[in-house]
Design a protein around this motif. Structure first.
Motif, mmCIF file in Angstrom:
data_model
loop_
_atom_site.group_PDB
_atom_site.id
_atom_site.type_symbol
_atom_site.label_atom_id
_atom_site.label_comp_id
_atom_site.label_asym_id
_atom_site.label_seq_id
_atom_site.Cartn_x
_atom_site.Cartn_y
_atom_site.Cartn_z
ATOM 1 N N LYS A 19 0.814 -1.221 0.000
ATOM 2 C CA LYS A 19 0.000 0.000 0.000
ATOM 3 C C LYS A 19 0.843 1.265 0.000
ATOM 4 O O LYS A 19 0.309 2.368 0.006
ATOM 5 N N GLY A 20 2.178 1.111 0.050
ATOM 6 C CA GLY A 20 3.052 2.278 -0.013
ATOM 7 C C GLY A 20 3.536 2.776 1.333
ATOM 8 O O GLY A 20 4.182 3.816 1.405
ATOM 9 N N LYS A 21 3.230 2.051 2.401
ATOM 10 C CA LYS A 21 3.718 2.454 3.719
ATOM 11 C C LYS A 21 5.192 2.095 3.845
ATOM 12 O O LYS A 21 5.667 1.165 3.207
ATOM 13 N N LEU A 22 5.910 2.846 4.686
ATOM 14 C CA LEU A 22 7.322 2.585 4.938
ATOM 15 C C LEU A 22 7.447 1.840 6.259
ATOM 16 O O LEU A 22 6.954 2.296 7.282
ATOM 17 N N VAL A 23 8.117 0.693 6.225
ATOM 18 C CA VAL A 23 8.244 -0.153 7.404
ATOM 19 C C VAL A 23 9.720 -0.359 7.707
ATOM 20 O O VAL A 23 10.523 -0.546 6.788
ATOM 21 N N LYS A 24 10.082 -0.293 9.001
ATOM 22 C CA LYS A 24 11.468 -0.475 9.413
ATOM 23 C C LYS A 24 11.540 -1.380 10.625
ATOM 24 O O LYS A 24 10.530 -1.626 11.281
ATOM 25 N N GLN A 25 12.754 -1.875 10.887
ATOM 26 C CA GLN A 25 12.995 -2.668 12.092
ATOM 27 C C GLN A 25 13.063 -1.722 13.279
ATOM 28 O O GLN A 25 13.610 -0.625 13.171
ATOM 29 N N GLN A 26 12.510 -2.132 14.405
ATOM 30 C CA GLN A 26 12.511 -1.276 15.584
ATOM 31 C C GLN A 26 13.910 -1.207 16.192
ATOM 32 O O GLN A 26 14.659 -2.183 16.178
ATOM 33 N N ALA A 27 14.271 -0.037 16.708
ATOM 34 C CA ALA A 27 15.608 0.184 17.261
ATOM 35 C C ALA A 27 15.715 -0.391 18.669
ATOM 36 O O ALA A 27 14.721 -0.582 19.362
ATOM 37 N N GLY A 28 16.950 -0.653 19.090
ATOM 38 C CA GLY A 28 17.211 -1.059 20.462
ATOM 39 C C GLY A 28 17.413 -2.543 20.665
ATOM 40 O O GLY A 28 17.358 -3.019 21.798
ATOM 41 N N MET A 29 17.672 -3.302 19.583
ATOM 42 C CA MET A 29 17.817 -4.752 19.716
ATOM 43 C C MET A 29 19.210 -5.227 19.288
ATOM 44 O O MET A 29 19.392 -6.376 18.904
ATOM 45 N N ARG A 30 20.212 -4.356 19.338
ATOM 46 C CA ARG A 30 21.541 -4.711 18.848
ATOM 47 C C ARG A 30 22.483 -5.159 19.957
ATOM 48 O O ARG A 30 23.270 -6.075 19.760
ATOM 49 N N HIS A 31 22.453 -4.491 21.108
ATOM 50 C CA HIS A 31 23.403 -4.838 22.162
ATOM 51 C C HIS A 31 22.781 -4.558 23.529
ATOM 52 O O HIS A 31 21.688 -4.000 23.624
ATOM 53 N N ASN A 32 23.492 -4.983 24.589
ATOM 54 C CA ASN A 32 23.039 -4.846 25.989
ATOM 55 C C ASN A 32 21.698 -5.534 26.218
ATOM 56 O O ASN A 32 20.854 -5.042 26.972
ATOM 57 N N LEU A 33 21.493 -6.666 25.576
ATOM 58 C CA LEU A 33 20.209 -7.353 25.688
ATOM 59 C C LEU A 33 20.051 -8.054 27.038
ATOM 60 O O LEU A 33 18.921 -8.270 27.477
ATOM 61 N N GLU A 34 21.174 -8.407 27.676
ATOM 62 C CA GLU A 34 21.069 -9.047 28.997
ATOM 63 C C GLU A 34 20.512 -8.083 30.033
ATOM 64 O O GLU A 34 19.834 -8.496 30.966
ATOM 65 N N ALA A 51 8.025 6.929 11.283
ATOM 66 C CA ALA A 51 7.307 8.073 11.846
ATOM 67 C C ALA A 51 6.860 9.022 10.737
ATOM 68 O O ALA A 51 7.551 9.196 9.728
ATOM 69 N N LYS A 52 5.706 9.646 10.963
ATOM 70 C CA LYS A 52 5.130 10.520 9.950
ATOM 71 C C LYS A 52 6.049 11.701 9.645
ATOM 72 O O LYS A 52 6.130 12.163 8.506
ATOM 73 N N ALA A 53 6.784 12.171 10.658
ATOM 74 C CA ALA A 53 7.692 13.301 10.465
ATOM 75 C C ALA A 53 8.860 12.938 9.555
ATOM 76 O O ALA A 53 9.457 13.813 8.919
ATOM 77 N N THR A 55 8.741 10.521 7.007
ATOM 78 C CA THR A 55 8.360 9.867 5.745
ATOM 79 C C THR A 55 8.801 10.665 4.522
ATOM 80 O O THR A 55 9.253 10.079 3.539
ATOM 81 N N LYS A 56 8.699 11.986 4.573
ATOM 82 C CA LYS A 56 9.074 12.802 3.426
ATOM 83 C C LYS A 56 10.564 12.660 3.126
ATOM 84 O O LYS A 56 10.971 12.473 1.978
ATOM 85 N N ARG A 57 11.391 12.695 4.171
ATOM 86 C CA ARG A 57 12.838 12.576 4.020
ATOM 87 C C ARG A 57 13.228 11.174 3.517
ATOM 88 O O ARG A 57 14.058 11.038 2.617
ATOM 89 N N VAL A 58 12.597 10.150 4.064
ATOM 90 C CA VAL A 58 12.914 8.772 3.678
ATOM 91 C C VAL A 58 12.497 8.524 2.234
ATOM 92 O O VAL A 58 13.245 7.900 1.460
ATOM 93 N N ASN A 59 11.332 9.012 1.850
ATOM 94 C CA ASN A 59 10.876 8.852 0.463
ATOM 95 C C ASN A 59 11.832 9.515 -0.518
ATOM 96 O O ASN A 59 12.105 8.996 -1.600
#
Length: 64
Positions: A19-34, A51-53, A55-59
């Motif tokens: 449908k044209g939405k932009l989807v990304k992986q959520q941040a905060g899952m790379r390190h210090n998981l313990e 985030a809507k703010a 979307t213009k830059r990412v597009n």
């Protein structure tokens, strides 16, 4: 005039849905998981909409 080149780094980080939405992986899952509670790591897994703010830059970076 030269061709517009899409930003390859952004193309690897963001996916465009049917449908044209932009989807990304959520941040905060790379390190210090313990140190993070398992409830938080479960909530951080999976994809979220950009985030809507932003979307213009990412597009623009994707060449859309």
């Amino acid at each position: 005039m030269p061709k517009m080149k899409s930003h390859t780094g952004m193309g690897k980080r963001v996916k465009v849905t049917g449908k044209g939405k932009l989807v990304k992986q959520q941040a905060g899952m790379r390190h210090n998981l313990e140190g993070k509670p398992s409830t938080r790591t479960r909530k951080l897994s999976g994809t979220v909409e950009v985030a809507k703010a932003d979307t213009k830059r990412v597009n623009k970076l994707l060449g859309r």
